[in-house]
Design a protein around this motif. Structure first.
Motif, short mmCIF file in Angstrom:
data_model
loop_
_atom_site.label_atom_id
_atom_site.label_comp_id
_atom_site.label_asym_id
_atom_site.label_seq_id
_atom_site.Cartn_x
_atom_site.Cartn_y
_atom_site.Cartn_z
N ALA A 1 1.00 -4.74 9.45
CA ALA A 1 0.49 -3.20 9.63
C ALA A 1 1.51 -2.33 9.05
O ALA A 1 1.48 -1.17 8.98
N ALA A 2 2.59 -2.95 8.35
CA ALA A 2 3.78 -2.31 7.98
C ALA A 2 3.49 -1.47 6.81
O ALA A 2 2.59 -1.65 5.85
N THR A 3 4.23 -0.29 6.54
CA THR A 3 4.18 0.38 5.15
C THR A 3 4.92 -0.37 4.01
O THR A 3 5.84 -0.85 4.08
N ILE A 4 3.94 -0.39 3.12
CA ILE A 4 4.16 -1.29 1.66
C ILE A 4 4.60 -0.01 0.76
O ILE A 4 4.06 1.01 0.90
N LYS A 5 5.32 -0.47 -0.27
CA LYS A 5 5.64 0.24 -1.35
C LYS A 5 4.71 -0.10 -2.51
O LYS A 5 4.82 -1.16 -2.93
N LEU A 6 3.81 0.68 -2.96
CA LEU A 6 2.91 0.52 -4.08
C LEU A 6 3.70 1.13 -5.27
O LEU A 6 3.69 2.13 -5.54
N TYR A 7 4.57 0.14 -6.21
CA TYR A 7 5.09 0.70 -7.15
C TYR A 7 4.35 1.06 -8.37
O TYR A 7 3.40 0.26 -8.78
N LEU A 8 4.83 2.09 -9.02
CA LEU A 8 4.29 2.52 -10.29
C LEU A 8 5.27 2.31 -11.44
O LEU A 8 6.26 2.11 -11.08
N LYS A 9 4.37 2.15 -12.53
CA LYS A 9 5.41 1.77 -13.55
C LYS A 9 6.58 2.76 -13.92
O LYS A 9 7.39 2.53 -14.90
N ASP A 10 6.19 4.12 -13.60
CA ASP A 10 7.21 5.11 -13.91
C ASP A 10 8.44 5.11 -12.95
O ASP A 10 9.30 5.95 -13.29
N GLY A 11 8.41 4.09 -12.14
CA GLY A 11 9.69 3.78 -11.20
C GLY A 11 9.55 4.45 -9.55
O GLY A 11 10.07 4.17 -8.95
N GLU B 1 -2.24 -0.42 3.00
CA GLU B 1 -2.77 -1.78 2.34
C GLU B 1 -3.49 -1.23 0.96
O GLU B 1 -3.42 0.14 0.82
N TYR B 2 -3.75 -2.12 0.13
CA TYR B 2 -4.28 -1.67 -1.05
C TYR B 2 -5.30 -2.98 -1.71
O TYR B 2 -5.04 -4.22 -1.21
N LYS B 3 -6.03 -2.63 -2.69
CA LYS B 3 -6.90 -3.67 -3.23
C LYS B 3 -7.24 -3.16 -4.70
O LYS B 3 -7.30 -2.00 -5.12
N VAL B 4 -7.29 -3.92 -5.50
CA VAL B 4 -7.49 -3.92 -6.96
C VAL B 4 -8.94 -3.98 -7.04
O VAL B 4 -9.58 -5.04 -6.81
N GLU B 5 -9.83 -3.03 -7.80
CA GLU B 5 -10.92 -2.93 -8.02
C GLU B 5 -11.22 -2.74 -9.45
O GLU B 5 -11.10 -1.39 -9.57
N ASP B 6 -11.62 -3.62 -10.46
CA ASP B 6 -11.78 -3.54 -11.76
C ASP B 6 -10.31 -2.75 -12.38
O ASP B 6 -9.46 -3.25 -12.39
N ASP B 7 -10.57 -1.37 -13.01
CA ASP B 7 -9.38 -0.94 -13.60
C ASP B 7 -8.84 0.05 -12.56
O ASP B 7 -8.05 1.12 -13.19
N ARG B 8 -9.13 -0.04 -11.15
CA ARG B 8 -8.42 0.93 -10.23
C ARG B 8 -7.82 0.34 -9.14
O ARG B 8 -8.06 -0.90 -8.69
N VAL B 9 -6.74 1.00 -8.34
CA VAL B 9 -6.26 0.31 -7.39
C VAL B 9 -6.51 1.40 -6.13
O VAL B 9 -6.12 2.61 -6.21
N LYS B 10 -7.15 0.94 -5.27
CA LYS B 10 -7.41 1.63 -3.94
C LYS B 10 -6.39 1.41 -2.97
O LYS B 10 -6.06 0.33 -2.75
N TYR B 11 -5.70 2.20 -2.42
CA TYR B 11 -4.88 2.09 -1.26
C TYR B 11 -4.87 3.39 -0.24
O TYR B 11 -5.46 4.13 -0.32
N TYR B 12 -4.49 2.67 1.08
CA TYR B 12 -4.82 3.52 2.22
C TYR B 12 -3.28 4.30 2.22
O TYR B 12 -2.19 3.55 2.55
N ILE C 1 1.79 -3.97 -10.57
CA ILE C 1 1.18 -4.77 -9.22
C ILE C 1 2.30 -6.00 -9.21
O ILE C 1 2.46 -6.46 -7.80
N SER C 2 3.01 -6.57 -10.49
CA SER C 2 3.75 -7.58 -10.14
C SER C 2 4.97 -7.26 -9.10
O SER C 2 5.40 -7.89 -8.35
#
Length: 276
Positions: free
Chosen positions: A36-46, A53-64, A81-82
């Motif tokens: 249940a911990a907070t995660i960092k959803l990293y973006l390509k701009d740093g 939590e998050y999930k990849v759906e087609d060309d979108r990433v949904k996250y809470y 994502i990597s």
């Protein structure tokens, strides 16, 4: 006595069943918190978004969103994502390592507690024979010179006269026999004293624990024991395990407890006889 010895002063911590229960609860809580911990959803701009939590759906990433407590989405092309998955994997591995380390520590403490409990509480020396312990009776040592033989009270200094003397045990052979070339002993001390294993020589049909030279005028005592190089491990307060570093030659030996510079050696004798 002078001894090229070392003592491992690393007493085991006392183990209580409640520690194991607490450890398991702690690890369970850690795992739940991780999920249940907070995660960092990293973006390509740093930068990054804090998410539960998050999930990849087609060309979108949904996250809470952990900040706004609601579901949001962002284009997949903007998300690293990597890097995000690598961070999550690193955190999971850290928890797994902690879990394994905790389990290993608790196992070691349980085994240490069992080891302590198997040794009698009485002061003395106990020979390890498989799963059993054989108590060794303390021998009566005597100081001998060319003219007389005097009983040495165990652990009590005895006035002695100038010249060459021997600290002896009656008889040429011990009745305590081991066929193990590296016998192991537990020794429980009543107070903080030095201890070791001596290889005993023969003198007029008796066993010599150590040779003594008393210096004229100063009456200083030079002790000459034949000490065996040993390993020692502290098991609990006042309780140690001791065993030879190398295979013993067949012969007469003794586990000794003594005070440096005083002729007050207590001896638990044994003999090593190879099995035929």
């Amino acid at each position: 006595m002078q001894n090229a010895e070392f003592r491992i002063q690393n007493p085991k911590r006392r183990w209580f069943p409640v520690r194991t229960v607490f450890g398991c609860l702690l690890l369970t809580a850690c795992c739940l918190l991780l999920s249940a911990a907070t995660i960092k959803l990293y973006l390509k701009d740093g930068s990054y978004q804090l998410a539960r939590e998050y999930k990849v759906e087609d060309d979108r990433v949904k996250y809470y969103s952990a900040e706004r407590a609601e579901w949001e989405e962002i284009p997949l092309a903007l998300v690293d994502i990597s890097k995000t998955e690598s961070e999550i994997k690193r955190r999971e591995e850290a928890v797994h390592e902690e879990t394994a380390a905790q389990a290993a520590e608790e196992k070691a403490e349980r085994e240490a507690q069992k080891e302590v409990e198997r040794v009698p509480v009485e002061q003395g020396v106990f020979l390890v024979e498989g799963d059993a312990l054989k108590p060794i009776k303390a021998a009566e040592a005597k100081i001998v010179n060319n003219n007389r033989r005097t009983v040495l009270k165990i652990m009590s200094p005895l006035p002695i006269v100038t010249g060459k003397q021997w600290l002896e045990l009656d008889g040429a052979h011990s009745s305590n026999i081991t066929t193990n070339a590296r016998p192991e002993f537990y020794i429980r001390l009543a107070q903080d004293e030095r201890f070791g294993i001596v290889h005993m020589s023969e003198h007029k049909g008796n066993r010599v624990v150590e040779k003594l030279t008393i210096i004229p005028v100063t009456k200083d005592v030079v002790e000459e024991p034949e000490l065996v190089e040993t390993f020692r491990r502290q098991v609990a307060d006042g309780l140690f395990k001791i065993w030879p570093e190398k295979d013993l030659p067949p012969g007469e030996y003794g586990v000794v407890e003594y005070t440096e510079g005083k002729v007050n050696v207590q001896t638990w004798d044994f003999a090593y006889r190879p099995a035929r």
